[in-house]
Write a protein that holds these residues in place. Sequence first.
Motif, PDB file in Angstrom:
ATOM      1  N   PHE A 174      29.950  62.771  18.938  1.00 28.90           N
ATOM      2  CA  PHE A 174      28.601  63.093  19.664  1.00 28.90           C
ATOM      3  C   PHE A 174      28.443  64.928  19.083  1.00 28.90           C
ATOM      4  O   PHE A 174      27.136  65.060  18.804  1.00 28.90           O
ATOM      5  N   LEU A 175      29.270  65.496  19.160  1.00 36.22           N
ATOM      6  CA  LEU A 175      29.296  66.897  18.535  1.00 36.22           C
ATOM      7  C   LEU A 175      28.865  66.738  16.837  1.00 36.22           C
ATOM      8  O   LEU A 175      27.875  67.810  16.799  1.00 36.22           O
ATOM      9  N   LYS A 176      29.218  65.951  16.264  1.00 35.78           N
ATOM     10  CA  LYS A 176      28.730  65.946  14.718  1.00 35.78           C
ATOM     11  C   LYS A 176      27.209  65.507  14.846  1.00 35.78           C
ATOM     12  O   LYS A 176      26.716  66.302  14.039  1.00 35.78           O
ATOM     13  N   SER A 177      26.959  64.766  15.792  1.00 29.34           N
ATOM     14  CA  SER A 177      25.387  64.438  15.502  1.00 29.34           C
ATOM     15  C   SER A 177      24.713  65.474  16.161  1.00 29.34           C
ATOM     16  O   SER A 177      23.479  65.749  16.006  1.00 29.34           O
ATOM     17  N   LEU A 178      25.335  66.476  16.865  1.00 31.07           N
ATOM     18  CA  LEU A 178      24.578  67.705  17.244  1.00 31.07           C
ATOM     19  C   LEU A 178      24.461  68.760  16.288  1.00 31.07           C
ATOM     20  O   LEU A 178      23.756  69.836  16.601  1.00 31.07           O
ATOM     21  N   GLU A 179      25.319  68.659  15.211  1.00 25.45           N
ATOM     22  CA  GLU A 179      25.349  69.839  14.210  1.00 25.45           C
ATOM     23  C   GLU A 179      24.018  70.320  13.840  1.00 25.45           C
ATOM     24  O   GLU A 179      24.070  71.567  13.428  1.00 25.45           O
ATOM     25  N   GLY A 180      23.236  69.202  13.394  1.00 30.56           N
ATOM     26  CA  GLY A 180      21.917  69.736  12.987  1.00 30.56           C
ATOM     27  C   GLY A 180      21.049  70.549  13.862  1.00 30.56           C
ATOM     28  O   GLY A 180      20.174  71.377  13.338  1.00 30.56           O
ATOM     29  N   LEU A 181      21.342  70.292  14.992  1.00 30.40           N
ATOM     30  CA  LEU A 181      20.486  71.192  16.179  1.00 30.40           C
ATOM     31  C   LEU A 181      21.141  72.298  16.560  1.00 30.40           C
ATOM     32  O   LEU A 181      20.545  73.160  16.892  1.00 30.40           O
TER      33      LEU A 181
END
Lengths: 483, 216
Positions: free
Chosen positions: A151-158
């Motif tokens: 989940f954290l990795k998917s937030l990286e762009g934001l």
Amino acid sequence: MNHQDPTLPAIDPVEEELVAYLDEELEPEHRARVEHRLAADPCYRDKLRHMQKSWDMLDLLARSEPDEGFTRTTVAMVALKAREATDVQKESTQRFGLLFRVGVVVSTLACGLIAYSIGSWLLSVSDRQLVRELPLIEHLDEYKHAESVAFLKSLEGLFGQHYRQAAADAESVAFLRSMEEQGLFVLESGEDAEPATAPRNRETDEQRRDRLQRMTPEQKGAIFERQQRFAALSLPDQERLRALAQEIDADPQGDKLKQVLTNYHEWLKSLGAKDQSEVLAAPVDQRILKIKEVQNRQATKRLKTVALELSSQDMSAITDWLDLYVSGHLAEFGRLTPSQFRAALDKLPVKERIDRHRRGIAWRLGRKELLPQPTQQELDALVSVLSPKAQVVLEETESREQEWQYVQELIHQVQQSKRYPRLSDEDLRKFAATLKPEQREALENKTADEMKNALHDLYYSQKASPSGGFFPWPAGTFGPPAR
Amino acid sequence: MLQVRAGDAAAFEELVVRYQGRLLTVLEHLVGNREQAEDLAQETFLRVFKARERYQPEAKFCTWLFTIANNVASNSLRSRSRRKEVGVPDKANTDTSSFGLDQMALAASSLMPARLIDKAEAAEVVRQALESLGERQKMALLLSKFEGMSYQDIAEAMDMSVQATKSLLSRARVNLQRILAPYMEEGTRPASDGVELGTEAATSAAGQDAGLEDES
């Protein structure tokens, strides 16, 4: 218990009857009797009139208007108390367990030195555990919102390295940029910038113990409070957070993920209670979409603010850019012009055609089929000449389409400002002094911003039609000035 | 409210947004102090949240909310009067009257047109008249005026019989009329001290209010 204090004056049945009549609490028959008497008895009628008049005077009492902060603090306060209540409940269950254990330890102590040693060993275990888990305890709230490493990795762009620059308050970024432009200092780039939080996983247990000992009583109190909250979590939750913290530490991108975690947590804290609960309540697989939705709303709000406060330099820059953009796409503008006007426009000299298309761009804004898409170079050229404040807003767009959409909003605002220049507060005050009493009364309960907008509209409406006119907006337009 | 009962935080926020103005209006006029009214309103919402599982869908939410608000306000006013008994100055009342005087001073200055002066003065007179009523009369009056509640709902919110509510409201309105009569008839503005306001009516209003405890 229906007796009455004998020292009180008795209630006049006539008055009670009239009050019930005014409150519409009489049975139909009784009501008819009262109305009959009212028609016949002037004294009775007079009594009713006085009573009604004093009742109507209560309308003069002001209605309370809660300010914006009241809702937020109320909801936050209730959320906090509700959480405290849950924690206390859990804590009392645990305290019972603890008491039981203490009882066992006490009886064991009575058995002698061996039991004492066991007790001491248990205490040092708990101490060691705090030292080992200090980073998790210190950042408990952050970890609680991180579902998993994925989940954290998917937030990286934001919420990655560029998050601060993109989402921070436009004013302060603009200020920093202007300082940089004046050569006062150089902003650190993402790669070189020092991480906001210390690399928590690189501390040894010994270093953590030292740090813990050096903390002020307030800091120790805060750690203790978080430790209590952590202990109040269910065992599976505690285990999940421990495993997550270890997984993040072990990840090669660990430091970056911690930065994402911190940024995401800060962003969540900055949201209103409604947005926050919406984001957190969304299922994990839909949460990214929800976050993007909220961020888009925030960006639109920032864009509106920037658009409304464009400087005169920005306005000229946008007008100049429009000339270049129209000349660069003149043929396409011609092609996208409705056929009934095209022939007449084609006969005009190029310069005049450019001017006509530039001035007439208003009706094309927001309509893809009528407006040529500028190239990325053209958009970059515009961004490069705008003020840092406007640049920040355009730079946070995710695509060329979105950037173009934002630029169109700025163009719209420039055109509106030319037709309806914003008045200064002083001018608005002067204009307010010329209003009729009933017009002023209508403004009495508005907030400052609402009042300014309403005064603005009134000003232009009166300018177009000094008599006040039938339409509340300037003559020749199809509605009030858009904002 | 049913969504709040199910633990929906967003629904609770909506509920606060929807009712906060109405609740604050009643509480501010009841206690005569904005800050205290906000504290009481927050306490009311907190109790609503805590008691959400006990809410019965067939009950009117508004009546339930003001039942809680009445309890919260009564407790607060009771402890305030206890503090007064031991000599702590009543800051809330001091604040209110100074606010009123400021308003009157502003009204009297040339900054406001005559129509607004009249309106501001009349509003101040009404506020003082309301202030001089007993707490229960005031609460019943506010629920009737601002919330448009029926005798039945007021009785429920204030935990008393319908007949007692009828008498309470009757006394409140008659007292209000007597206090305001000199102003309505002759334009005589009463002094800012509530006790001097229509002396007889004001003192009897407070006394009657206390006596009504027995009626309910």
